[in-house]
Design an enzyme around this catalytic site. Sequence first.
Site, PDB file in Angstrom:
ATOM      1  N   PRO A   2       0.832  -1.198   0.000  1.00 13.03           N
ATOM      2  CG  PRO A   2      -0.707  -1.542   1.693  1.00 13.03           C
ATOM      3  CD  PRO A   2       0.587  -2.049   1.143  1.00 13.03           C
ATOM      4  CD  GLU A   3       3.563   3.176  -3.855  1.00 13.33           C
ATOM      5  OE1 GLU A   3       3.969   4.344  -3.907  1.00 13.33           O
ATOM      6  OE2 GLU A   3       3.814   2.333  -4.723  1.00 13.33           O
TER       7      GLU A   3
END
Length: 181
Positions: A2-3
């Site tokens: 996840p960014e």
Amino acid sequence: MPELPEVEVVRRGLAEHVVGRRIIDVSVLHPRAVRRQPGGAEEFAARLRGRVVTAAERRGKFLWLTLDSDEAVVCHLGMSGQMLVRADGQIPTHLRIAFDLDNAQTLQFVDQRTFGGLWVTEVEDGVPLEVLHIARDPLDPLFDDAEFSARLRRKEVGVKRALLDQTLISGVGNIYADEAL
């Protein structure tokens, strides 16, 4: 992994469903999920029982739930971590930690690969001690474009490496750095 945008979506969901709730009980189902907690699972659970969540915050890829003490429970999702709020009693396959809340819901940390983790720590100016060194990210209202540009110009590394430097700008990972370039 996840960014920043994905972690922000998780933060918003936690703000909506968990802030204001009291943690009744905590079950750590996999010790690796609390590996950053010095006293392990027992300390982690003991520090959270009875606490009220007062805010859901984020800096870069770190998110945390501020508690009604001078502490926060910090979460790094790693590559496959999820924070789920459920009322149906369902237990996901890769459940690592469960928080029973005072509204009969359960906050669940689910992590298939167990690269993520949670820990309880003290906060300074509302930021967990282990997150203080992380730079602000572009979604932060206090992010300073001019300061970021000046610091970027002083760097003597490739642009991608600079974008991945979480002390310069946080929340950018390989995917977004590649796309931006």
